[in-house]
Scaffold this active site. Structure first.
Site, short mmCIF file in Angstrom:
data_model
loop_
_atom_site.label_atom_id
_atom_site.label_comp_id
_atom_site.label_asym_id
_atom_site.label_seq_id
_atom_site.Cartn_x
_atom_site.Cartn_y
_atom_site.Cartn_z
N LYS A 180 24.16 36.71 44.09
CA LYS A 180 24.86 37.39 42.99
C LYS A 180 24.00 37.34 41.71
CE LYS A 180 29.47 36.40 44.86
NZ LYS A 180 30.77 35.73 44.58
N TYR A 200 34.93 44.77 47.47
CA TYR A 200 36.02 43.84 47.15
C TYR A 200 37.38 44.53 47.17
CZ TYR A 200 32.87 39.98 45.78
OH TYR A 200 31.95 38.95 45.77
N THR A 256 34.79 28.71 48.13
CA THR A 256 34.77 29.71 47.06
C THR A 256 34.73 29.07 45.68
OG1 THR A 256 36.04 31.20 48.48
CG2 THR A 256 36.01 31.70 46.11
N ASN A 307 29.62 31.79 41.18
CA ASN A 307 29.40 30.96 42.37
C ASN A 307 28.19 31.40 43.22
OD1 ASN A 307 30.61 33.17 43.48
ND2 ASN A 307 32.33 32.07 44.41
N HIS A 324 27.32 35.39 47.95
CA HIS A 324 28.39 35.95 48.78
C HIS A 324 28.01 35.83 50.24
CE1 HIS A 324 31.34 38.71 50.49
NE2 HIS A 324 30.35 39.23 51.19
N GLU A 340 30.93 45.28 55.76
CA GLU A 340 30.07 45.11 54.58
C GLU A 340 28.64 45.56 54.87
OE1 GLU A 340 30.53 41.02 53.44
OE2 GLU A 340 32.64 41.29 52.94
N1 UDP Z 1 36.69 34.81 42.36
C1 UDP Z 1 36.95 34.50 41.03
N2 UDP Z 1 38.09 33.78 40.74
C2 UDP Z 1 38.94 33.36 41.71
C3 UDP Z 1 38.65 33.68 43.06
C4 UDP Z 1 37.52 34.41 43.35
O1 UDP Z 1 36.20 34.87 40.13
O2 UDP Z 1 39.94 32.70 41.40
C5 UDP Z 1 35.48 35.57 42.69
C6 UDP Z 1 34.35 34.68 43.22
O3 UDP Z 1 33.11 35.20 42.74
C7 UDP Z 1 34.49 34.89 44.72
C8 UDP Z 1 34.86 36.37 44.78
O4 UDP Z 1 35.75 36.53 43.69
O5 UDP Z 1 33.27 34.57 45.39
C9 UDP Z 1 35.50 36.82 46.05
O6 UDP Z 1 36.60 36.01 46.31
P1 UDP Z 1 36.95 35.55 47.81
O7 UDP Z 1 38.30 34.94 47.78
O8 UDP Z 1 36.71 36.68 48.74
O9 UDP Z 1 35.89 34.35 48.06
P2 UDP Z 1 34.52 34.25 48.86
O10 UDP Z 1 34.69 35.00 50.15
O11 UDP Z 1 33.43 34.84 47.99
O12 UDP Z 1 34.30 32.78 49.07
#
Ligand code: UDP
Length: 161
Positions: free
Chosen positions: A20, A60, A102, A123, A126, A137
Site C-alpha cells: 500500500k 473494496y 488487519t 497497515n 494487502h 482481485e
Molecule cells: N481498514 C480500516 N479501518 C478498519 C478496518 C479496515 O482502515 O477499521 C482498512 C485497512 O487498511 C484494511 C482494509 O481497510 O486493510 C480492508 O479491510 P479488511 O477488513 O478487508 O482487512 P484486510 O483483508 O486488509 O486484512
C-alpha cells in the site's frame, strides 16, 4: 509426495499482494518481496501504479458501507502502490498468516503488519482473503498476458547446458 493421494498440492494457486502507499513511501517494497521469495513462493506478476478510485471501489466493493471507507480510499490513493501476484501451494492462506491481523495492534511479531505497522489505517500491505477473492482481485488488477509462467533454473539448467 505420494502421487496416489487425493490431496496433491496445488502449486498453481495464486494470490494478490499489494504494498500500500505507506509501504512504498517507507521503502518497504524490497523487504516485503523478500519475505515471499524466501518462503518459497513464485512471483508471476508485478507492477507499480497510482490507483484510480474506480479500481479501488471495485477492489473494496464489500466495504462500501463501512464508516472507514472514505478514509480508506483517501489512504489508498495517497501515492503509488506495488501490486503483485504470487503463486504456490496454499499461497492464499499462508500469505494471510505472513501479513498478519488487519489491526496491527493484534498482529503477531514476525508478520508484515506486526513488524512494520501500529495502526489499522496504515497497515502497509494487502493480501487476498480467500481463493475466490484472489481470483476476483487478480482479474481486476491484471490482464492475463501480464501474468507469466516460468520455470526455475533448478529444473532447466542441466537440460540446456
Ligand atoms: N481498514 C480500516 N479501518 C478498519 C478496518 C479496515 O482502515 O477499521 C482498512 C485497512 O487498511 C484494511 C482494509 O481497510 O486493510 C480492508 O479491510 P479488511 O477488513 O478487508 O482487512 P484486510 O483483508 O486488509 O486484512
Amino acid at each position: 509426495f505420494h502421487r496416489s493421494q487425493t490431496s496433491l498440492p496445488d502449486l498453481r494457486e495464486r494470490t494478490l499482494i499489494a504494498v500500500k502507499p505507506d509501504g512504498v513511501q517507507r521503502r518497504l517494497v524490497g523487504q516485503i518481496i523478500q519475505r515471499f521469495e524466501q518462503r518459497g513462493f513464485k512471483l508471476v506478476g508485478l507492477k507499480m501504479l497510482q490507483v484510480s478510485e474506480d479500481l479501488l471501489s471495485q477492489h473494496y466493493c464489500e466495504l462500501r458501507t463501512k464508516p472507514f471507507y472514505p478514509s480508506l480510499l483517501h489512504y489508498m490513493t495517497s501515492g503509488p502502490v506495488v501490486v503483485m501476484v504470487w503463486e504456490g501451494h496454499n499461497v492464499v492462506q499462508t500469505s494471510r498468516t505472513m501479513v498478519g491481523h488487519t489491526n496491527p495492534a493484534q498482529a503477531q511479531a514476525g508478520t508484515v503488519r506486526g513488524d512494520f505497522s501500529f495502526h489499522v489505517s496504515r497497515n502497509v500491505v494487502h493480501a487476498s482473503d480467500s481463493l475466490e477473492g484472489a481470483q476476483r482481485e487478480i482479474q481486476l488488477w491484471f490482464q492475463g498476458k501480464d501474468l507469466l509462467n516460468w520455470d526455475c533454473c533448478d529444473q532447466t539448467c542441466t537440460s540446456e547446458a
